[in-house]
Design a protein around this motif. Structure first.
Motif, mmCIF file in Angstrom:
data_model
loop_
_atom_site.group_PDB
_atom_site.id
_atom_site.type_symbol
_atom_site.label_atom_id
_atom_site.label_comp_id
_atom_site.label_asym_id
_atom_site.label_seq_id
_atom_site.Cartn_x
_atom_site.Cartn_y
_atom_site.Cartn_z
ATOM 1 N N ARG A 81 0.931 -1.201 -0.050
ATOM 2 C CA ARG A 81 0.052 0.042 0.021
ATOM 3 C C ARG A 81 0.981 1.396 0.045
ATOM 4 N NH1 ARG A 81 -3.321 -1.463 3.730
ATOM 5 N NH2 ARG A 81 -4.944 -2.114 2.323
ATOM 6 N N SER B 290 -7.812 -2.966 -2.846
ATOM 7 C CA SER B 290 -9.255 -2.815 -3.604
ATOM 8 C C SER B 290 -8.922 -1.883 -4.200
ATOM 9 C CB SER B 290 -10.288 -2.871 -2.931
ATOM 10 O OG SER B 290 -10.560 -2.039 -1.767
ATOM 11 N N ASP B 291 -8.216 -0.521 -3.936
ATOM 12 C CA ASP B 291 -8.154 0.748 -4.682
ATOM 13 C C ASP B 291 -7.401 0.616 -5.961
ATOM 14 O OD1 ASP B 291 -5.983 0.109 -2.949
ATOM 15 O OD2 ASP B 291 -5.609 2.326 -2.983
#
Length: 320
Positions: free
Chosen positions: A118, A164-165
């Motif tokens: 991330r 999920s982004d």
């Protein structure tokens, strides 16, 4: 709608602008993504390379760290030990005048690895992640008799499945057949691919052309790495490279394969593409490793899951 003239995996990658190609299983896995990464760069895409590392990264200097569990490796990064595939790749990239940063993640559990992904994808503005696996054991769903070496692959898969982004999250496997050395039955690999196809997550297969710029550079990178680590060359990439050169059968390129019999063949030059979402959904134990922090916890979870199975899917002989 897809076209016969362009594999769906490539179509999806070409729809992105900034792509992270990341080795899922540690060691030299990132090398298996080189042909795709080089082709995407030639097409004008911004491509970054990363790898789950087997090197003891915590000995790196402070300035190498972007964040906890995310290290920037360059050609001159000080190494705590000799074995350092990420730095060797960075040196090869510099030798060819290419961007020479290779990002490295330590061998950790899903929670810290996802946070590392991330951080890195946010830092780079990534809109597509391609996990690359040397071999096909990342396609094992957990109920097969032999899983290969699943821990690192599953940590990477679970970590990226939680991002999920990111619009595109994909997996490409290169080196079909190599994992027989670790007990994988490849008829079951094909069965798993068929199930992924029914679920809408199979993105086709295509080969690396030997005469292409990407094929020739891949062969050069593999040879450069073999020369850097003569006592510990990559069996996966050595097998793929031998197949790409047109060699066949029990090809000997390292003493590491002594005592076994290889079956180098043209299928090893094929990429098989799937979506992260479909592959994660097919896996039988991925949810159980969500809270892991250490890699050895993943090993424990897998062992416990397999102890609970009423039966394992037995190997199937390829009928032709």
């Amino acid at each position: 709608m897809t076209s016969l003239l362009q594999p769906p995996l490539i179509s999806r990658l070409l729809s992105a602008d900034r792509i992270l190609v990341a080795g899922a299983g540690g060691g030299f896995d990132v090398y298996t993504g080189l042909p795709i990464a080089l082709a995407l760069r030639a097409a004008g895409k911004e491509v970054h390379l990363a790898n789950l590392s087997f090197t003891h990264l915590y000995g790196l200097p402070l300035e190498a760290w972007l964040a906890p569990d995310v290290a920037r490796i360059g050609p001159d990064t000080a190494a705590p030990e000799g074995y350092f595939p990420e730095r060797t790749l960075a040196r090869w990239l510099r030798r060819h005048g290419m961007p020479d940063t290779v990002w490295a993640f330590p061998s950790v559990g899903v929670k810290p690895l996802r946070e590392a992904y991330r951080t890195l994808t946010g830092h780079l503005g990534i809109d597509a992640v391609l996990l690359v696996d040397g071999g096909t054991d990342i396609l094992m769903r957990g109920d097969e008799t032999g899983l290969g070496t699943p821990e690192e692959d599953m940590a990477s898969l679970a970590a990226v499945a939680g991002l999920s982004d990111i619009p595109e999250r994909l997996v490409a496997c290169l080196g079909f057949g190599v994992d027989a050395y670790h007990g994988v039955n490849h008829s079951l690999v094909l069965e798993n691919l068929a199930a992924l196809d029914r679920a809408g997550g199979y993105l086709g297969a295509f080969s690396v052309p030997r005469g292409s710029r990407e094929g020739m550079l891949y062969l050069d990178a593999v040879e450069y790495a073999r020369a850097a680590f003569p006592d510990h060359p990559s069996i996966v990439n050595g097998s793929v490279a031998a197949a790409l050169r047109g060699e066949f059968g029990d090809v000997r390129f390292t003493e590491r394969t002594k005592g076994g019999e290889l079956f180098v063949n043209p299928l090893m030059t094929l990429y098989f593409g799937v979506t992260v979402e479909a592959l994660a959904a097919e896996n039988r134990y991925l949810d159980r490793i969500e809270d892991t922090v250490l890699m050895r916890q993943i090993s424990t979870v897998i062992d416990e899951f397999r102890d609970e199975l009423p039966r394992q899917r037995p190997p199937r002989q390829f009928p032709h």
